[in-house]
Design a protein around this motif. Structure first.
Motif, PDB file in Angstrom:
ATOM      1  N   MET A  19       6.206   0.053 -16.285  1.00 52.68           N
ATOM      2  CA  MET A  19       7.182  -0.614 -15.448  1.00 52.68           C
ATOM      3  C   MET A  19       6.569  -0.825 -14.076  1.00 52.68           C
ATOM      4  O   MET A  19       5.920   0.055 -13.524  1.00 52.68           O
ATOM      5  CB  MET A  19       8.441   0.237 -15.324  1.00 52.68           C
ATOM      6  N   LEU A  20       6.796  -1.987 -13.541  1.00 50.92           N
ATOM      7  CA  LEU A  20       6.398  -2.302 -12.178  1.00 50.92           C
ATOM      8  C   LEU A  20       7.630  -2.154 -11.299  1.00 50.92           C
ATOM      9  O   LEU A  20       8.656  -2.781 -11.548  1.00 50.92           O
ATOM     10  CB  LEU A  20       5.857  -3.725 -12.095  1.00 50.92           C
ATOM     11  N   ILE A  21       7.551  -1.321 -10.287  1.00 53.22           N
ATOM     12  CA  ILE A  21       8.654  -1.132  -9.337  1.00 53.22           C
ATOM     13  C   ILE A  21       8.419  -2.095  -8.183  1.00 53.22           C
ATOM     14  O   ILE A  21       7.348  -2.097  -7.582  1.00 53.22           O
ATOM     15  CB  ILE A  21       8.728   0.320  -8.850  1.00 53.22           C
ATOM     16  N   VAL A  22       9.434  -2.919  -7.878  1.00 55.26           N
ATOM     17  CA  VAL A  22       9.303  -3.916  -6.819  1.00 55.26           C
ATOM     18  C   VAL A  22      10.458  -3.772  -5.838  1.00 55.26           C
ATOM     19  O   VAL A  22      11.614  -3.686  -6.234  1.00 55.26           O
ATOM     20  CB  VAL A  22       9.283  -5.349  -7.404  1.00 55.26           C
ATOM     21  N   GLU A  23      10.131  -3.755  -4.558  1.00 51.25           N
ATOM     22  CA  GLU A  23      11.108  -3.662  -3.473  1.00 51.25           C
ATOM     23  C   GLU A  23      10.963  -4.871  -2.568  1.00 51.25           C
ATOM     24  O   GLU A  23       9.880  -5.466  -2.496  1.00 51.25           O
ATOM     25  CB  GLU A  23      10.837  -2.407  -2.631  1.00 51.25           C
ATOM     26  N   VAL A  34       9.800  -2.127   2.312  1.00 54.12           N
ATOM     27  CA  VAL A  34       9.522  -0.695   2.231  1.00 54.12           C
ATOM     28  C   VAL A  34       9.270  -0.196   3.650  1.00 54.12           C
ATOM     29  O   VAL A  34       8.403  -0.705   4.345  1.00 54.12           O
ATOM     30  CB  VAL A  34       8.298  -0.403   1.331  1.00 54.12           C
ATOM     31  N   THR A  35      10.075   0.786   4.070  1.00 53.60           N
ATOM     32  CA  THR A  35       9.923   1.342   5.421  1.00 53.60           C
ATOM     33  C   THR A  35       9.325   2.737   5.345  1.00 53.60           C
ATOM     34  O   THR A  35       8.272   2.997   5.901  1.00 53.60           O
ATOM     35  CB  THR A  35      11.280   1.369   6.154  1.00 53.60           C
ATOM     36  N   THR A  36      10.002   3.652   4.672  1.00 57.27           N
ATOM     37  CA  THR A  36       9.509   5.029   4.565  1.00 57.27           C
ATOM     38  C   THR A  36       8.905   5.322   3.198  1.00 57.27           C
ATOM     39  O   THR A  36       8.176   6.284   3.038  1.00 57.27           O
ATOM     40  CB  THR A  36      10.635   6.049   4.811  1.00 57.27           C
ATOM     41  N   GLY A  37       9.267   4.531   2.207  1.00 53.80           N
ATOM     42  CA  GLY A  37       8.782   4.760   0.848  1.00 53.80           C
ATOM     43  C   GLY A  37       9.649   5.698   0.033  1.00 53.80           C
ATOM     44  O   GLY A  37       9.389   5.924  -1.146  1.00 53.80           O
ATOM     45  N   GLU A  38      10.691   6.246   0.639  1.00 46.75           N
ATOM     46  CA  GLU A  38      11.535   7.226  -0.065  1.00 46.75           C
ATOM     47  C   GLU A  38      12.251   6.621  -1.272  1.00 46.75           C
ATOM     48  O   GLU A  38      12.353   7.252  -2.313  1.00 46.75           O
ATOM     49  CB  GLU A  38      12.539   7.870   0.889  1.00 46.75           C
ATOM     50  N   TRP A  95       7.497  -6.856   1.855  1.00 44.94           N
ATOM     51  CA  TRP A  95       7.171  -6.480   3.231  1.00 44.94           C
ATOM     52  C   TRP A  95       7.052  -4.966   3.335  1.00 44.94           C
ATOM     53  O   TRP A  95       7.965  -4.247   2.967  1.00 44.94           O
ATOM     54  CB  TRP A  95       8.278  -6.968   4.165  1.00 44.94           C
ATOM     55  N   GLN A  96       5.934  -4.502   3.855  1.00 50.53           N
ATOM     56  CA  GLN A  96       5.724  -3.083   4.144  1.00 50.53           C
ATOM     57  C   GLN A  96       5.806  -2.916   5.646  1.00 50.53           C
ATOM     58  O   GLN A  96       5.012  -3.494   6.382  1.00 50.53           O
ATOM     59  CB  GLN A  96       4.359  -2.630   3.637  1.00 50.53           C
ATOM     60  N   ARG A  97       6.786  -2.119   6.101  1.00 51.39           N
ATOM     61  CA  ARG A  97       7.047  -1.999   7.539  1.00 51.39           C
ATOM     62  C   ARG A  97       6.231  -0.921   8.238  1.00 51.39           C
ATOM     63  O   ARG A  97       6.307  -0.785   9.447  1.00 51.39           O
ATOM     64  CB  ARG A  97       8.526  -1.721   7.777  1.00 51.39           C
ATOM     65  N   SER A  98       5.506  -0.115   7.497  1.00 48.24           N
ATOM     66  CA  SER A  98       4.679   0.904   8.142  1.00 48.24           C
ATOM     67  C   SER A  98       3.458   1.178   7.283  1.00 48.24           C
ATOM     68  O   SER A  98       3.536   1.212   6.068  1.00 48.24           O
ATOM     69  CB  SER A  98       5.466   2.197   8.378  1.00 48.24           C
ATOM     70  N   VAL A 116       3.230  -8.771   2.889  1.00 49.88           N
ATOM     71  CA  VAL A 116       3.122  -8.621   4.340  1.00 49.88           C
ATOM     72  C   VAL A 116       3.075  -7.135   4.666  1.00 49.88           C
ATOM     73  O   VAL A 116       3.890  -6.365   4.169  1.00 49.88           O
ATOM     74  CB  VAL A 116       4.337  -9.254   5.065  1.00 49.88           C
ATOM     75  N   THR A 117       2.120  -6.739   5.491  1.00 50.95           N
ATOM     76  CA  THR A 117       2.064  -5.366   5.989  1.00 50.95           C
ATOM     77  C   THR A 117       2.001  -5.437   7.508  1.00 50.95           C
ATOM     78  O   THR A 117       1.072  -5.997   8.073  1.00 50.95           O
ATOM     79  CB  THR A 117       0.821  -4.623   5.455  1.00 50.95           C
ATOM     80  N   ARG A 118       3.030  -4.911   8.132  1.00 52.73           N
ATOM     81  CA  ARG A 118       3.077  -4.948   9.592  1.00 52.73           C
ATOM     82  C   ARG A 118       3.826  -3.713  10.073  1.00 52.73           C
ATOM     83  O   ARG A 118       4.927  -3.439   9.619  1.00 52.73           O
ATOM     84  CB  ARG A 118       3.790  -6.209  10.058  1.00 52.73           C
ATOM     85  N   ASP A 119       3.216  -2.975  10.987  1.00 57.93           N
ATOM     86  CA  ASP A 119       3.885  -1.810  11.561  1.00 57.93           C
ATOM     87  C   ASP A 119       5.047  -2.255  12.430  1.00 57.93           C
ATOM     88  O   ASP A 119       4.876  -3.021  13.378  1.00 57.93           O
ATOM     89  CB  ASP A 119       2.916  -0.980  12.405  1.00 57.93           C
TER      90      ASP A 119
END
Length: 87
Positions: free
Chosen positions: A1-5, A8-12, A35-38, A51-54
């Motif tokens: 299974m591929l998990i898709v969000e 993602v901010t904290t990954g929890e 989008w990965q926020r951190s 997208v990966t942006r802090d």
């Protein structure tokens, strides 16, 4: 299974989903996000983002805008109809 969000901010949430899938006998093959926020997040499966942006995330008591008394805009993302926010 591929998990898709979407974001993602904290990954929890992703970590909880991985545990859930594995507890039900599923096999996770990777994690994707728009989008990965951190940065610095690690999962035990391959992780792909568009997208990966802090973007700083603050607890309410540490938020600089909260300390200045700047209100949170709660008129956005309420879901539902096409009604415009009250003025």
């Amino acid at each position: 299974m591929l998990i898709v969000e979407d974001i993602v901010t904290t990954g929890e949430t992703v970590k909880q989903l991985i545990k859930l899938v594995e507890s039900m006998g599923g096999q996770v093959v990777g994690v994707g996000a728009i989008w990965q926020r951190s940065t610095g997040m690690k999962f035990k499966y391959p992780y792909f983002t568009i997208v990966t942006r802090d973007v700083p995330t603050f607890a309410p008591d540490e938020c600089p805008m909260c300390r200045q008394g700047i209100p949170i805009n709660r008129t956005l993302d309420l879901g539902g109809g096409d009604d415009e926010a009250e003025e």
